[in-house]
Design a protein around this motif. Structure first.
Motif, mmCIF file in Angstrom:
data_model
loop_
_atom_site.group_PDB
_atom_site.id
_atom_site.type_symbol
_atom_site.label_atom_id
_atom_site.label_comp_id
_atom_site.label_asym_id
_atom_site.label_seq_id
_atom_site.Cartn_x
_atom_site.Cartn_y
_atom_site.Cartn_z
ATOM 1 N N ALA A 1 2.251 1.840 -3.179
ATOM 2 C CA ALA A 1 1.013 2.316 -4.126
ATOM 3 C C ALA A 1 0.184 3.691 -4.344
ATOM 4 O O ALA A 1 0.343 4.461 -5.151
ATOM 5 N N MET B 1 1.247 -1.058 -0.290
ATOM 6 C CA MET B 1 -0.156 -0.106 -0.015
ATOM 7 C C MET B 1 1.403 1.055 -0.325
ATOM 8 O O MET B 1 0.563 2.437 -0.400
ATOM 9 N N ASP C 1 3.127 5.782 -6.122
ATOM 10 C CA ASP C 1 3.209 5.115 -7.162
ATOM 11 C C ASP C 1 2.112 6.903 -7.250
ATOM 12 O O ASP C 1 2.229 7.817 -8.494
ATOM 13 N N GLY D 1 -6.275 1.042 -3.522
ATOM 14 C CA GLY D 1 -6.425 1.406 -5.329
ATOM 15 C C GLY D 1 -6.205 2.874 -5.868
ATOM 16 O O GLY D 1 -6.976 3.382 -5.202
ATOM 17 N N PHE E 1 -6.469 8.448 -4.530
ATOM 18 C CA PHE E 1 -5.641 7.446 -3.918
ATOM 19 C C PHE E 1 -7.328 7.107 -3.135
ATOM 20 O O PHE E 1 -7.259 7.613 -1.997
ATOM 21 N N ARG F 1 -6.993 2.628 -12.318
ATOM 22 C CA ARG F 1 -6.379 1.445 -12.289
ATOM 23 C C ARG F 1 -6.944 0.353 -12.028
ATOM 24 O O ARG F 1 -7.925 0.736 -10.516
ATOM 25 N N ASP G 1 -7.581 -2.710 -8.864
ATOM 26 C CA ASP G 1 -7.611 -2.691 -7.697
ATOM 27 C C ASP G 1 -6.562 -4.099 -6.860
ATOM 28 O O ASP G 1 -6.391 -5.105 -7.856
ATOM 29 N N HIS G 2 -6.263 -3.713 -5.859
ATOM 30 C CA HIS G 2 -5.069 -5.105 -4.742
ATOM 31 C C HIS G 2 -5.869 -5.289 -3.543
ATOM 32 O O HIS G 2 -6.588 -3.827 -3.118
#
Length: 142
Positions: free
Chosen positions: A54, A51, A57, A81, A71, A85, A87-88
């Motif tokens: 991310a 996390m 990023d 996420g 975010f 883009r 999601d994680h």
């Protein structure tokens, strides 16, 4: 010449070897059926690192693209996420304290608040500095 009892004392019989192999096989099956050993603390730290990466990023994307980047986290569905883009998903057992939305701005700043991950009594807090957008990680061990 040796007696029969002396010959028997020298080694194992075939039946004894088969019984030992069967017991070892059963023990192996029990151990393997439990699945891979997992460390709850390690899974929490890995989720926090992912996390954090991310979030960093997102900050860099906002600076490079010269536009705000959103975010988001979703506590009930356990994902995080950036807008636009994929999601994680968090690892099994790792939870988010609440839903959070951070907005990274082109000047590197961020609006939002901290994100708290937990598993059991262990907590990790990710905090983005409002002016610089840098992310710090604090682990709260009970």
């Amino acid at each position: 010449m040796r007696s029969t009892s002396e010959k028997r004392a020298e080694g194992f019989t075939l039946i004894e070897m088969i019984v030992v192999l069967a017991v070892l096989g059963l023990v192996g099956m029990v151990v393997l059926s439990r699945g891979p050993m997992r460390s709850p603390t390690l899974e929490l730290r890995v989720a926090a690192q992912g996390m954090t990466a991310a979030m960093r990023d997102g900050r860099m994307t906002a600076i490079v693209m010269a536009r705000p980047v959103i975010f988001m986290t979703n506590a009930s569905q356990r994902w995080y996420g950036m807008e636009g883009r994929p999601d994680h998903t968090l690892p099994y057992g790792v939870m988010l304290a609440d839903n959070v939305t951070l907005v990274f701005h082109p000047d590197g700043s961020v609006t939002g608040r901290t994100i708290t991950l937990f598993r059991g009594a262990r907590r990790i807090t990710l905090a983005a500095n409002a002016l610089t957008g840098s992310v710090t990680v604090r682990e709260n061990v009970p």
